[in-house]
Design a protein around this motif. Structure first.
Motif, PDB file in Angstrom:
ATOM      1  N   THR A  91     -11.143   3.471   5.356  1.00 43.85           N
ATOM      2  CA  THR A  91     -10.238   4.513   5.465  1.00 43.85           C
ATOM      3  C   THR A  91     -10.208   5.166   4.115  1.00 43.85           C
ATOM      4  N   LEU A 124       0.799  -1.363   0.486  1.00 40.09           N
ATOM      5  CA  LEU A 124      -0.537  -0.032   0.183  1.00 40.09           C
ATOM      6  C   LEU A 124       0.537   0.790   0.147  1.00 40.09           C
ATOM      7  N   VAL A 164      -8.305   7.271   1.081  1.00 33.63           N
ATOM      8  CA  VAL A 164      -5.959   7.141   0.815  1.00 33.63           C
ATOM      9  C   VAL A 164      -6.702   8.227   0.440  1.00 33.63           C
ATOM     10  N   GLN A 165      -4.706   8.839   0.509  1.00 36.12           N
ATOM     11  CA  GLN A 165      -4.711  10.194   0.353  1.00 36.12           C
ATOM     12  C   GLN A 165      -4.178  10.067  -0.922  1.00 36.12           C
ATOM     13  N   GLN A 166      -4.077  11.001  -1.492  1.00 37.90           N
ATOM     14  CA  GLN A 166      -3.156  11.300  -2.761  1.00 37.90           C
ATOM     15  C   GLN A 166      -2.607  12.121  -3.126  1.00 37.90           C
ATOM     16  N   PHE A 180      -0.663   4.169   9.538  1.00 37.48           N
ATOM     17  CA  PHE A 180      -0.728   4.627   8.118  1.00 37.48           C
ATOM     18  C   PHE A 180      -1.230   6.043   8.685  1.00 37.48           C
ATOM     19  N   VAL A 207       0.552   4.124  -2.723  1.00 35.19           N
ATOM     20  CA  VAL A 207      -0.003   5.541  -2.892  1.00 35.19           C
ATOM     21  C   VAL A 207       1.292   6.571  -3.324  1.00 35.19           C
ATOM     22  N   GLY A 234      -2.168   4.165  -5.746  1.00 34.64           N
ATOM     23  CA  GLY A 234      -2.882   3.291  -4.969  1.00 34.64           C
ATOM     24  C   GLY A 234      -4.592   3.313  -5.054  1.00 34.64           C
ATOM     25  N   ALA A 241      -9.505   1.705   1.749  1.00 36.97           N
ATOM     26  CA  ALA A 241      -8.965   0.483   2.105  1.00 36.97           C
ATOM     27  C   ALA A 241      -9.317   0.404   3.622  1.00 36.97           C
ATOM     28  N   VAL A 286      -1.326   8.009   4.855  1.00 32.94           N
ATOM     29  CA  VAL A 286      -1.203   7.372   3.695  1.00 32.94           C
ATOM     30  C   VAL A 286      -2.766   7.697   3.525  1.00 32.94           C
ATOM     31  N   ILE A 287      -3.455   7.307   5.139  1.00 33.01           N
ATOM     32  CA  ILE A 287      -4.596   7.718   4.310  1.00 33.01           C
ATOM     33  C   ILE A 287      -5.228   8.840   5.757  1.00 33.01           C
ATOM     34  N   ASP A 344      -8.393   4.404  -3.679  1.00 30.62           N
ATOM     35  CA  ASP A 344      -9.249   5.676  -3.045  1.00 30.62           C
ATOM     36  C   ASP A 344      -9.928   5.089  -1.782  1.00 30.62           C
TER      37      ASP A 344
END
Length: 439
Positions: A321, A94, A323-325, A117, A98, A103, A107, A122-123, A105
């Protein structure tokens, strides 16, 4: 579910910190979870395609995919694509996915991985999701709801809780002259039952030295006996306290007293229960469906007996969660993700059929959930769940307890020595984690 289920639950422990030993994966925008539509109650924007990652490779994976298909059918403007990996691969894969912009959208993540995370970005925080959907602690068991917090921000919307339960072989109990419909509920009853079984030549409680599931038994008993694995702020390991030593000693003594073979192999305790050689087995709720596939086995499952001063059980929880982009969030995708998370949470009665305790109280109170007899039995353990603290890298630290437990049960070291040495290593790793994650 098949025996590989042990790889599917908690395998983030020992993987999360190692996999995240890299630069922050997401951007620095704490509002990366914010969208632009209606906050999760509905989505009226242009059609969006969302990728969802999970680790449901067992029978629960089929149920999960059916629910996603149902959601897609009901929402013409949101298309969810599911990617499934083994949990150990999932958590390792993961962060890199990401950071490279590949990654997912959404999770699914175990509760004990959220802080790790979140610390690595990451999230994204999902406080706005909970607020828009009017979700509060009152909608969930307090322990499950609070487990989604890290540094006063919410990173997970809980879907379920999966505890260990107390499985028993009715045929063996009857053979020993015990009531097959009344499993032990406390230490006295359990020890009397073990003596009766031993009198018939039956080793009644095989103690696995492995995390799955002897270590989880020991984990549960540490808290039952009044101890804990960590102090309140998770800066120090306390699994070498007198209470913890007593708990692990009880497990190790099952071997010394002849109630368990020495050096029980991975899953041998569970297989022995199924083959009428082992009367009692602490194992995960996920084994309910596996046992139902074998109608020839006379079995039951009950809440974990209270061997100490209070009730407590090992448990974990799946959370949704966002996820950060790395190139910034797409508001429409975020809104679509919120709608899906809310929808699945509301449909968690269907998810319970996969062997999970729903996190939402309204589902727990649904008469249809009561019909899921075995899962409903273990749902009563929800208030007693002993979740690990929300500290980055805590899974790797908890692994040191399981290593010490292994050494103690196998007789490689005296119980106190094994736990003392494990706790010393854990304190060092906790210190390293504080530096690594900036906490």
């Amino acid at each position: 579910m098949n025996l590989s289920r042990r790889h599917l639950l908690g395998m983030g422990a020992g993987i999360g910190a190692a996999a995240l030993g890299l630069s922050a994966c997401g951007n620095d925008d704490d509002n990366a979870g914010a969208g632009s539509n209606t906050g999760g109650k509905e989505y009226t924007g242009p059609k969006v395609s969302l990728n969802l990652w999970n680790g449901f490779t067992g029978g629960d994976g089929d149920i999960f995919k059916k629910l996603v298909d149902q959601f897609n059918t009901e929402h013409a403007n949101i298309a969810i694509t599911v990617a499934t990996y083994r949990w150990e691969d999932y958590y390792a894969k993961l962060p890199g996915a990401v950071s490279s912009g590949n990654g997912p959208d959404i999770a699914v993540m175990h509760m004990d991985q959220l802080a790790t995370f979140a610390a690595r970005k990451v999230i994204a925080p999902v406080d706005d999701v909970a607020k828009a959907l009017e979700l509060t602690e009152a909608d969930f068991a307090p322990t499950v709801w609070k487990g989604g917090l890290y540094q006063d921000k919410r990173y997970g919307i809980p879907l379920d809780m999966h505890p260990v339960g107390f499985y028993y072989n009715k045929a063996l109990l009857q053979q020993a002259g015990l009531d097959p419909n009344k499993p032990p509920t406390n230490r006295s009853e359990l020890e009397q039952a073990l003596s009766a079984l031993k009198g018939k030549g039956i080793q009644g409680f095989w103690m696995s030295p492995f995390q799955f599931t002897g270590g989880m038994t020991g984990y549960s008993l540490v808290y039952q006996f009044g101890g804990s694995l960590y102090n309140d702020d998770a800066t120090r390991a306390t699994f070498n306290s007198p209470e913890a030593v007593e708990a692990v000693s009880w497990c190790a003594k099952l071997v010394a007293d002849g109630h368990s073979p020495a050096n029980v192999g991975q899953d041998a305790d569970y297989l022995a229960l199924k083959s009428n050689k082992n009367a009692f087995n602490v194992n995960g709720i996920w084994q309910v469906n596996d046992l139902k596939k074998s109608p020839e086995i006379q079995w039951g499952v009950a809440q974990m007996p209270q061997l100490g001063s209070k009730k407590s059980v090992w448990a974990n929880s799946h959370n949704f969660t966002i996820v950060q982009q790395p190139r910034g969030a797409d508001g429409n995708k975020v809104d679509g993700a919120k709608v899906f998370i809310n929808w699945l949470s509301q449909h968690s009665l269907d998810w319970a059929a996969g062997g999970q305790v729903p996190a939402r109280k309204q589902v727990l109170e649904d008469p249809k959930f009561k019909d899921l007899t075995e899962v409903n039995t273990l749902a009563a353990e929800l208030p007693d769940a002993a979740f690990p603290p929300a500290a980055p890298g805590i899974g790797d630290v908890t692994n040191l307890f399981y290593t010490a437990f292994n050494e103690a049960v196998l007789g490689k070291k005296p119980v106190k020595q094994a736990l003392d040495e494990g706790a010393a290593k854990a304190d060092k790793l906790l210190e390293d984690n504080r530096k690594k994650y900036g906490t």
